[in-house]
Design a protein around this motif. Structure first.
Motif, PDB file in Angstrom:
ATOM      1  N   VAL A  93     -33.768  26.857  21.008  1.00  0.00           N
ATOM      2  CA  VAL A  93     -34.739  26.714  22.007  1.00  0.00           C
ATOM      3  C   VAL A  93     -34.228  27.906  22.924  1.00  0.00           C
ATOM      4  O   VAL A  93     -33.096  28.188  23.451  1.00  0.00           O
ATOM      5  N   TRP A  94     -35.339  28.683  23.194  1.00  0.00           N
ATOM      6  CA  TRP A  94     -35.303  29.660  24.157  1.00  0.00           C
ATOM      7  C   TRP A  94     -35.753  29.440  25.450  1.00  0.00           C
ATOM      8  O   TRP A  94     -36.889  28.753  25.497  1.00  0.00           O
ATOM      9  N   ASP A  95     -35.100  29.813  26.404  1.00  0.00           N
ATOM     10  CA  ASP A  95     -35.444  29.490  27.859  1.00  0.00           C
ATOM     11  C   ASP A  95     -35.223  30.801  28.595  1.00  0.00           C
ATOM     12  O   ASP A  95     -34.501  31.652  28.173  1.00  0.00           O
ATOM     13  N   ARG A  96     -35.581  30.922  29.827  1.00  0.00           N
ATOM     14  CA  ARG A  96     -35.575  32.071  30.806  1.00  0.00           C
ATOM     15  C   ARG A  96     -34.245  32.017  31.578  1.00  0.00           C
ATOM     16  O   ARG A  96     -34.034  33.239  32.142  1.00  0.00           O
ATOM     17  N   ASP A  97     -33.514  31.173  31.407  1.00  0.00           N
ATOM     18  CA  ASP A  97     -31.963  31.153  32.075  1.00  0.00           C
ATOM     19  C   ASP A  97     -31.111  31.925  31.402  1.00  0.00           C
ATOM     20  O   ASP A  97     -30.783  31.179  30.430  1.00  0.00           O
ATOM     21  N   PRO A 100     -25.191  30.322  29.833  1.00  0.00           N
ATOM     22  CA  PRO A 100     -24.975  29.686  28.717  1.00  0.00           C
ATOM     23  C   PRO A 100     -24.353  28.265  28.979  1.00  0.00           C
ATOM     24  O   PRO A 100     -23.942  27.891  29.936  1.00  0.00           O
ATOM     25  N   PRO A 101     -24.716  27.413  27.991  1.00  0.00           N
ATOM     26  CA  PRO A 101     -24.408  25.917  28.229  1.00  0.00           C
ATOM     27  C   PRO A 101     -22.828  26.069  27.997  1.00  0.00           C
ATOM     28  O   PRO A 101     -22.167  26.743  27.527  1.00  0.00           O
ATOM     29  N   VAL A 102     -22.192  24.902  28.978  1.00  0.00           N
ATOM     30  CA  VAL A 102     -21.017  24.600  28.748  1.00  0.00           C
ATOM     31  C   VAL A 102     -20.602  23.280  28.008  1.00  0.00           C
ATOM     32  O   VAL A 102     -21.274  22.188  28.809  1.00  0.00           O
ATOM     33  N   LEU A 103     -19.797  23.305  27.196  1.00  0.00           N
ATOM     34  CA  LEU A 103     -19.431  21.996  26.819  1.00  0.00           C
ATOM     35  C   LEU A 103     -18.360  21.349  27.635  1.00  0.00           C
ATOM     36  O   LEU A 103     -17.213  22.080  27.963  1.00  0.00           O
ATOM     37  N   GLY A 127     -24.354  27.186  18.728  1.00  0.00           N
ATOM     38  CA  GLY A 127     -23.858  28.333  19.784  1.00  0.00           C
ATOM     39  C   GLY A 127     -25.133  28.613  20.631  1.00  0.00           C
ATOM     40  O   GLY A 127     -26.109  28.303  20.720  1.00  0.00           O
ATOM     41  N   CYS A 128     -24.798  29.916  21.235  1.00  0.00           N
ATOM     42  CA  CYS A 128     -25.682  30.620  22.282  1.00  0.00           C
ATOM     43  C   CYS A 128     -25.849  31.944  22.049  1.00  0.00           C
ATOM     44  O   CYS A 128     -24.641  32.474  21.916  1.00  0.00           O
ATOM     45  N   TYR A 129     -26.957  32.687  22.355  1.00  0.00           N
ATOM     46  CA  TYR A 129     -26.944  34.038  22.435  1.00  0.00           C
ATOM     47  C   TYR A 129     -28.041  34.634  23.175  1.00  0.00           C
ATOM     48  O   TYR A 129     -28.683  33.719  23.530  1.00  0.00           O
ATOM     49  N   PRO A 130     -27.727  35.801  23.752  1.00  0.00           N
ATOM     50  CA  PRO A 130     -28.947  36.353  24.853  1.00  0.00           C
ATOM     51  C   PRO A 130     -30.223  36.591  23.921  1.00  0.00           C
ATOM     52  O   PRO A 130     -30.068  36.904  22.954  1.00  0.00           O
ATOM     53  N   LEU A 135     -36.764  40.154  26.088  1.00  0.00           N
ATOM     54  CA  LEU A 135     -37.052  38.635  27.134  1.00  0.00           C
ATOM     55  C   LEU A 135     -35.806  38.352  27.711  1.00  0.00           C
ATOM     56  O   LEU A 135     -34.580  38.578  27.308  1.00  0.00           O
ATOM     57  N   PRO A 136     -36.024  37.825  28.810  1.00  0.00           N
ATOM     58  CA  PRO A 136     -35.013  37.111  29.590  1.00  0.00           C
ATOM     59  C   PRO A 136     -34.584  35.846  29.196  1.00  0.00           C
ATOM     60  O   PRO A 136     -34.994  35.456  28.164  1.00  0.00           O
ATOM     61  N   GLY A 137     -33.336  35.377  29.462  1.00  0.00           N
ATOM     62  CA  GLY A 137     -32.583  34.257  29.234  1.00  0.00           C
ATOM     63  C   GLY A 137     -31.815  34.143  27.908  1.00  0.00           C
ATOM     64  O   GLY A 137     -31.052  35.200  27.390  1.00  0.00           O
ATOM     65  N   LYS A 138     -31.824  33.114  27.183  1.00  0.00           N
ATOM     66  CA  LYS A 138     -30.624  32.751  26.113  1.00  0.00           C
ATOM     67  C   LYS A 138     -31.525  31.859  25.085  1.00  0.00           C
ATOM     68  O   LYS A 138     -32.494  31.371  25.303  1.00  0.00           O
ATOM     69  N   VAL A 139     -30.969  31.928  23.812  1.00  0.00           N
ATOM     70  CA  VAL A 139     -31.393  31.132  22.799  1.00  0.00           C
ATOM     71  C   VAL A 139     -30.175  30.108  22.588  1.00  0.00           C
ATOM     72  O   VAL A 139     -28.976  30.806  22.287  1.00  0.00           O
ATOM     73  N   VAL A 140     -30.277  28.806  22.568  1.00  0.00           N
ATOM     74  CA  VAL A 140     -29.255  27.816  22.118  1.00  0.00           C
ATOM     75  C   VAL A 140     -29.675  27.333  20.701  1.00  0.00           C
ATOM     76  O   VAL A 140     -30.806  26.705  20.943  1.00  0.00           O
TER      77      VAL A 140
END
Length: 166
Positions: A93-97, A100-103, A127-130, A135-140
């Motif tokens: 899932v890509w979003d604009r924020d 990164p998520p925190v476990l 995982g997560c990457y920019p 595009l802005p944000g990240k992909v988790v």
């Protein structure tokens, strides 16, 4: 020898509360049509639910938190990607924020904060990457095996690969 191409699909959704249900429905229908086993579809559906919920609920970078139902909320988009390749289902899932998520271990009385813990528990890797391509944000993302691991000794945890945090 012929090479099997991966199955891939993307859907763009508004980051509104109904995006979670639509993402789950899309995941179930698509993976089932690809012949993915029902148990794997159900796990993927739960991962998609958690990842999409995080994309919808968490504040956007640099903006103060606004209720999901507030007239002041601006609607943006998120993107759900599904792929079946190399013996796994990968959901992303890509979003604009860009945060990164925190476990974390939530308080026992907390009513939220377990999403990434669920992703960690159900996936073989996550995982997560920019975001890429300007595009802005990240992909988790998270991956699950197409076939469940075999358990010779009956101890499920001993053979389950642990997720790698990125």
């Amino acid at each position: 020898m012929s090479e099997v191409l991966p199955l891939r699909d993307r859907i763009t959704l508004a980051d509104t509360p109904n995006a979670v249900g639509l993402a789950r429905l899309h995941t179930t229908r698509l993976l089932s049509s690809w012949g993915v086993p029902a148990g794997v579809v159900e796990t993927a559906r739960l991962l998609v639910s958690e990842l999409t919920t995080n994309a919808v609920q968490h504040p956007k970078e640099g903006l103060p938190p606004v209720s999901l139902f507030s007239a002041e909320r601006t609607v943006q988009t998120l993107e759900l990607s599904l792929e079946v390749a190399r013996g796994a289902v990968r959901v992303a899932v890509w979003d604009r924020d860009a945060t990164p998520p925190v476990l974390k271990a939530p308080e026992s009385e907390a009513t939220s904060g377990r999403g990434i813990l669920i992703i960690e528990s159900l996936s073989r890797d996550w995982g997560c990457y920019p975001a890429r391509g300007g595009l802005p944000g990240k992909v988790v993302w998270a991956e699950i095996d197409l076939a469940p691991p075999s358990h010779v000794d009956g101890n499920e945890d001993s053979e389950r690969p642990r997720a790698v945090r990125r």
